[in-house]
Design a protein around this motif. Structure first.
Motif, mmCIF file in Angstrom:
data_model
loop_
_atom_site.group_PDB
_atom_site.id
_atom_site.type_symbol
_atom_site.label_atom_id
_atom_site.label_comp_id
_atom_site.label_asym_id
_atom_site.label_seq_id
_atom_site.Cartn_x
_atom_site.Cartn_y
_atom_site.Cartn_z
ATOM 1 N N GLU A 1 3.346 -0.146 0.969
ATOM 2 C CA GLU A 1 4.062 0.920 0.420
ATOM 3 C C GLU A 1 4.978 0.057 1.065
ATOM 4 O O GLU A 1 5.456 -0.540 2.154
ATOM 5 N N GLY A 2 6.035 -0.502 -0.294
ATOM 6 C CA GLY A 2 7.942 -0.974 0.637
ATOM 7 C C GLY A 2 8.423 -1.567 -0.380
ATOM 8 O O GLY A 2 7.837 -1.842 -1.716
ATOM 9 N N ALA A 3 9.224 -2.687 -0.246
ATOM 10 C CA ALA A 3 9.992 -3.381 -1.332
ATOM 11 C C ALA A 3 9.324 -4.747 -0.140
ATOM 12 O O ALA A 3 9.497 -5.304 0.792
ATOM 13 N N ILE B 1 6.225 -4.813 4.726
ATOM 14 C CA ILE B 1 5.773 -3.528 3.908
ATOM 15 C C ILE B 1 5.627 -2.788 5.318
ATOM 16 O O ILE B 1 4.395 -3.415 6.185
ATOM 17 N N SER B 2 4.766 -1.577 5.002
ATOM 18 C CA SER B 2 4.913 -0.466 5.714
ATOM 19 C C SER B 2 3.081 -0.347 5.477
ATOM 20 O O SER B 2 2.771 -0.299 4.007
ATOM 21 N N SER C 1 -3.811 1.826 -8.091
ATOM 22 C CA SER C 1 -2.528 2.196 -7.915
ATOM 23 C C SER C 1 -1.935 2.771 -6.511
ATOM 24 O O SER C 1 -3.465 3.741 -6.729
ATOM 25 N N GLY C 2 -1.081 3.042 -6.166
ATOM 26 C CA GLY C 2 -0.814 3.882 -5.021
ATOM 27 C C GLY C 2 -1.166 5.539 -4.919
ATOM 28 O O GLY C 2 -1.438 6.486 -3.733
ATOM 29 N N GLU D 1 6.698 0.197 -4.116
ATOM 30 C CA GLU D 1 5.827 0.821 -4.717
ATOM 31 C C GLU D 1 4.776 1.163 -4.204
ATOM 32 O O GLU D 1 4.805 0.206 -2.409
ATOM 33 N N ALA D 2 3.792 1.644 -4.003
ATOM 34 C CA ALA D 2 2.704 1.464 -3.186
ATOM 35 C C ALA D 2 1.412 0.860 -3.836
ATOM 36 O O ALA D 2 1.735 1.535 -5.387
ATOM 37 N N ILE D 3 0.304 0.294 -2.978
ATOM 38 C CA ILE D 3 -0.665 0.247 -3.484
ATOM 39 C C ILE D 3 -1.938 -0.265 -2.489
ATOM 40 O O ILE D 3 -1.356 -0.214 -1.684
ATOM 41 N N PHE D 4 -3.093 0.471 -3.411
ATOM 42 C CA PHE D 4 -3.577 0.322 -1.923
ATOM 43 C C PHE D 4 -4.602 -1.138 -2.387
ATOM 44 O O PHE D 4 -4.694 -1.627 -3.866
#
Length: 230
Positions: free
Chosen positions: A146-148, A122-123, A181-182, A106-109
């Motif tokens: 973003e990532g796991a 995580i990238s 949320s991303g 998933e992605a998050i700001f």
């Protein structure tokens, strides 16, 4: 005020292994990282460690010219530190409350000032909100993760998560906004009628508007950012 014998004090405050994995909340305001490899953390957040751990500031060209250019624009707010090795690492940031998130592709700001640590799996990328950089003290930037893997974020006091739906957008004070949320792209709106009520530290009438489907995390505190000295 609590008064303890030394023995009682040590017993009541000593570190305990909770067996929760890589990221563990030792207290609500202290993160324990059971390190076996590498993690990224906010520069200056290390409180203590034990074991064989090496610390290294983020290299200027480590992530390419693009990120270096964005870092120059955002000052030192996103300075990162690599911790490599095997041991226990303790991180904290001005006594702020820590929340651990487990991203599952998933992605998050996250507001750049509220990012404490994240796994190397995580990238990440710095996003500068140029449109309002001159309007807010020190500008406003965030990091897209973003990532796991695990991410630790901080907030002043208890965070509150607001759900965004297509028919019900959410407006926030930029200086009280911690994460979102991303998939959401906030826009900035001004309403002079709110000047008396909103955002003492954020240019007063500027608000972030979140539309679509997702969530926004806010804190009951306005962080004031200072422009980096040239």
């Amino acid at each position: 005020m609590s008064r303890y014998s030394i023995e009682e004090f040590v017993s009541n405050t000593k570190q305990q292994d909770k067996g929760e994995g890589l990221f563990e909340l030792e207290t609500p305001r202290m993160l324990e990282i059971n390190l076996n490899g590498q993690v990224w953390s906010k520069a200056g957040a290390m409180v203590s460690y034990r074991g064989q751990i090496k610390f290294e500031r983020e290299g200027v060209l480590e992530h390419g010219i693009g990120k270096m250019f964005k870092k120059a624009l955002t000052g030192e707010g996103t300075s990162l530190m690599k911790a490599n090795g095997n041991g226990k690492l303790y991180l904290a940031d001005q006594g702020k409350k820590i929340s651990i998130l487990h991203l599952q592709n998933e992605a998050i700001f996250v507001n750049g000032n509220d990012l404490l640590a994240f796994e190397s799996s995580i990238s990440w990328d710095i996003k500068l909100m140029r449109r309002v950089a001159g309007m807010l003290s020190g500008g406003l930037f965030n990091v897209r993760l973003e990532g796991a893997g695990m991410v630790a974020i901080t907030s002043h006091y208890e965070p509150l998560t607001l759900i965004v739906t297509p028919d019900n957008p959410v407006y926030t004070d930029p200086n009280a906004t911690v994460a979102w949320s991303g998939n959401l792209q906030p826009e900035f709106v001004t309403d002079i009628s709110f000047k008396t009520f909103l955002g003492r530290g954020s240019g007063e009438s500027i608000q972030m508007k979140f539309s679509g489907e997702g969530f926004v995390v806010v804190q009951p505190f306005e962080e004031v950012y200072y422009a980096p000295q040239s």
